[in-house]
Design an enzyme around this catalytic site. Structure first.
Site, PDB file in Angstrom:
ATOM      1  N   HIS A 117       0.580  -1.425  -0.168  1.00  0.00           N
ATOM      2  CA  HIS A 117      -0.095   0.219  -0.081  1.00  0.00           C
ATOM      3  C   HIS A 117       0.748   1.483  -0.306  1.00  0.00           C
ATOM      4  O   HIS A 117       1.715   1.429   0.660  1.00  0.00           O
ATOM      5  CB  HIS A 117      -0.684   0.062   0.934  1.00  0.00           C
ATOM      6  CG  HIS A 117      -1.782  -1.882   1.364  1.00  0.00           C
ATOM      7  ND1 HIS A 117      -3.202  -1.530   0.330  1.00  0.00           N
ATOM      8  CD2 HIS A 117      -1.700  -2.443   1.772  1.00  0.00           C
ATOM      9  CE1 HIS A 117      -3.814  -2.770   0.828  1.00  0.00           C
ATOM     10  NE2 HIS A 117      -2.621  -3.151   1.838  1.00  0.00           N
ATOM     11  N   ALA A 162      10.906 -19.057  14.949  1.00  0.00           N
ATOM     12  CA  ALA A 162       9.566 -18.560  14.948  1.00  0.00           C
ATOM     13  C   ALA A 162       9.505 -16.910  15.416  1.00  0.00           C
ATOM     14  O   ALA A 162      10.920 -17.060  16.214  1.00  0.00           O
ATOM     15  CB  ALA A 162       9.638 -19.649  16.588  1.00  0.00           C
TER      16      ALA A 162
END
Length: 188
Positions: A117, A162
């Site tokens: 965007h 992670a």
């Protein structure tokens, strides 16, 4: 080619397009209906679950497992290789092509984004956007709660720790982790 087909092609080509068009919203809703069926199906009904995935994804290998729930924007721009496993809460925003290789393991709560965007609020408020493809190689393990940002290519034999946020390309044969993800260890 219709006006919408032109906008769809612009989306796939990484050009700025009018994401606020009704036809895009209709396709998003169509995908959400199929995902609702997938996410609310008895998990023991593996053949039907796989059938929904095969009808939703652009292409996939013979052996794929995606734990419920799964979310994506269109599905048709996602291409998954053989022996693919994704744990709970995989989210893929597939305005551009997302290519995932063979023998890929994805932990829970992983997100893969292609949508971009404008930084300028006035432009952003016009509902224009563009998309950048994501490519994930073979033999990759993406740890839980990791995020892959638009335009990123991940090489083969990679481990993503992670909680990582992958903001740039990752070469083959490394372990990366952190925010932004950085090489922690070379594997070859």
């Amino acid at each position: 080619m219709s006006d919408f087909d032109t906008e769809w092609q612009k989306m796939l080509d990484g050009e700025v397009y009018d994401a606020g068009r009704r036809e895009f919203l209709d396709r998003l809703i169509d995908t959400r209906e199929r995902l609702w069926e997938f996410n609310n199906m008895n998990p023991r009904n593996t053949d039907a679950l796989t059938g929904i995935l095969r009808g939703l994804l652009g292409s996939c290998g013979e052996h794929i497992t995606v734990n419920q729930p799964f979310r994506c924007d269109y599905g048709c721009n996602i291409h998954v290789g053989e022996k693919f496993f994704a744990n709970f809460n995989l989210t893929i925003l597939d305005e551009a092509r997302v290519t995932i290789g063979d023998n890929v393991l994805i932990g829970p709560n992983v997100s893969i984004y292609t949508a971009c965007h404008p930084l300028d609020a006035i432009e952003r408020n016009k509902w224009v956007e563009w998309a950048e493809p994501v490519t994930i190689g073979n033999n990759v393990w993406i740890g839980g709660s990791s995020t892959i940002l638009p335009g990123v290519t991940v090489g083969d034999n990679v481990v993503i720790g992670a909680g990582s946020v992958v903001t740039r390309d990752v070469p083959s044969d490394v372990v990366v982790g952190g925010n932004p993800a950085r090489i922690i260890k070379r594997l070859a």
